[in-house]
Design an enzyme around this catalytic site. Structure first.
Site, short mmCIF file in Angstrom:
data_model
loop_
_atom_site.label_atom_id
_atom_site.label_comp_id
_atom_site.label_asym_id
_atom_site.label_seq_id
_atom_site.Cartn_x
_atom_site.Cartn_y
_atom_site.Cartn_z
N LEU A 77 0.84 -1.19 0.00
CA LEU A 77 0.00 0.00 0.00
C LEU A 77 0.88 1.24 0.00
O LEU A 77 1.90 1.27 0.68
CB LEU A 77 -0.84 0.04 1.27
CG LEU A 77 -2.15 -0.74 1.32
CD1 LEU A 77 -2.82 -0.47 2.65
CD2 LEU A 77 -3.06 -0.31 0.18
N ALA A 119 6.28 6.39 -0.29
CA ALA A 119 7.61 5.79 -0.48
C ALA A 119 8.24 5.39 0.85
O ALA A 119 9.47 5.47 1.01
CB ALA A 119 8.52 6.75 -1.26
N ARG A 120 7.42 4.97 1.78
CA ARG A 120 7.87 4.48 3.10
C ARG A 120 8.54 5.57 3.96
O ARG A 120 9.21 5.27 4.94
CB ARG A 120 8.82 3.27 2.97
CG ARG A 120 8.13 2.05 2.36
CD ARG A 120 7.04 1.54 3.31
NE ARG A 120 6.32 0.37 2.83
CZ ARG A 120 5.14 0.40 2.19
NH1 ARG A 120 4.54 1.55 1.93
NH2 ARG A 120 4.56 -0.71 1.84
N LEU A 121 8.38 6.84 3.56
CA LEU A 121 8.93 7.92 4.40
C LEU A 121 7.84 8.38 5.38
O LEU A 121 7.26 9.45 5.23
CB LEU A 121 9.43 9.08 3.53
CG LEU A 121 10.76 8.79 2.83
CD1 LEU A 121 11.22 10.00 2.02
CD2 LEU A 121 11.85 8.42 3.85
#
Ligand SMILES: Cc1cc2nc3c(=O)[nH]c(=O)nc-3n(C[C@H](O)[C@H](O)[C@H](O)COP(=O)(O)O)c2cc1C
Length: 207
Positions: A5, A185-187
């Site tokens: 996701l 972006a997983r940040l």
């Protein structure tokens, strides 16, 4: 298992959050209710056994104020016994549709008998029966045995089901919070509040 996701619903900035984590929690809980999160007050409570092994389960948040986070349970249950041994606990909320997680760590204490009585009186009759009858966390032979225990309490205490001494509230008194907002972006954004004397210090953690 391969599903990934992207989190896009929001950002969390140290410039926008409340100075006090209890206020920030209250804002986010309101958002969860407004967003129609299923059981927004359901929280994962982790405790530690005498062997140092953690255990977790969901309980419902029944009160939140400047003193802490209150839930109700059986004092003789596994969680109750673990809290008797180590007062340290951790709460975790995951509000998936908002892409938010909150982690709260602190010590756990019993609420006053009066506070437990007051909550007990507000519970539906059938819930009081079940809580009075159920030896929570103990092995029972089968479901029939459990139902029979409830029926026995119904007969014995037809007039009024008083709160048993082994059932009541606990309050987790927080000393550490983490507010997590999923990011692209997983940040992800992670802001922690740590109590130092009478003040809360806010810091950002890497995701
Ligand atoms: C949504 C949900 C809400 C729950 N709320 C409570 C609660 O408020 N109090 C409680 O004792 N157990 C509650 N339970 C049951 C606990 O998760 C757990 O099974 C029970 O307390 C026994 O845990 P223990 O054996 O670790 O002590 C709830 C479970 C779910 C799934």
């Amino acid at each position: 298992m391969a599903e990934r996701l992207e989190y896009t619903r929001g950002r969390l900035s140290e410039h926008d959050v409340a100075k006090n984590p209890l206020d920030q929690f209250a804002h986010w809980l309101q958002d969860a209710i407004a967003d129609k999160v299923v059981e927004p007050t359901a929280m994962c409570l982790s405790t530690v056994g005498p062997d140092g092994k953690p255990s977790s389960r969901i309980v419902l948040l029944r009160g939140q104020d400047e003193f802490g986070f209150t839930f109700f349970t059986n004092y003789l249950s596994r969680k109750g016994q673990e809290i008797s041994g180590s007062q340290w606990g951790c709460l975790n909320f995951w509000w998936g549709s908002l892409e938010r997680q909150i982690r709260i760590e602190g010590s756990i204490e019993r609420v006053s008998p009066e506070e437990s009585d007051s909550y007990w009186r507000d519970r539906p009759y059938e819930s009081r029966l079940a809580s009075a009858a159920s030896p929570q966390s103990q092995v029972v032979e089968n479901r029939e045995e459990l139902v029979a225990m409830v029926e026995q309490v119904r007969i014995d205490r037809a007039d009024d089901v008083l709160r048993p001494a082994h059932w009541g509230g606990y309050r987790l008194v927080p000393e550490y919070f983490e507010f997590w907002q999923g990011g692209p972006a997983r940040l992800h954004d992670r802001l922690v509040y740590q109590r130092t004397a009478d003040q809360w210090t806010i810091k950002r953690l890497a995701p």
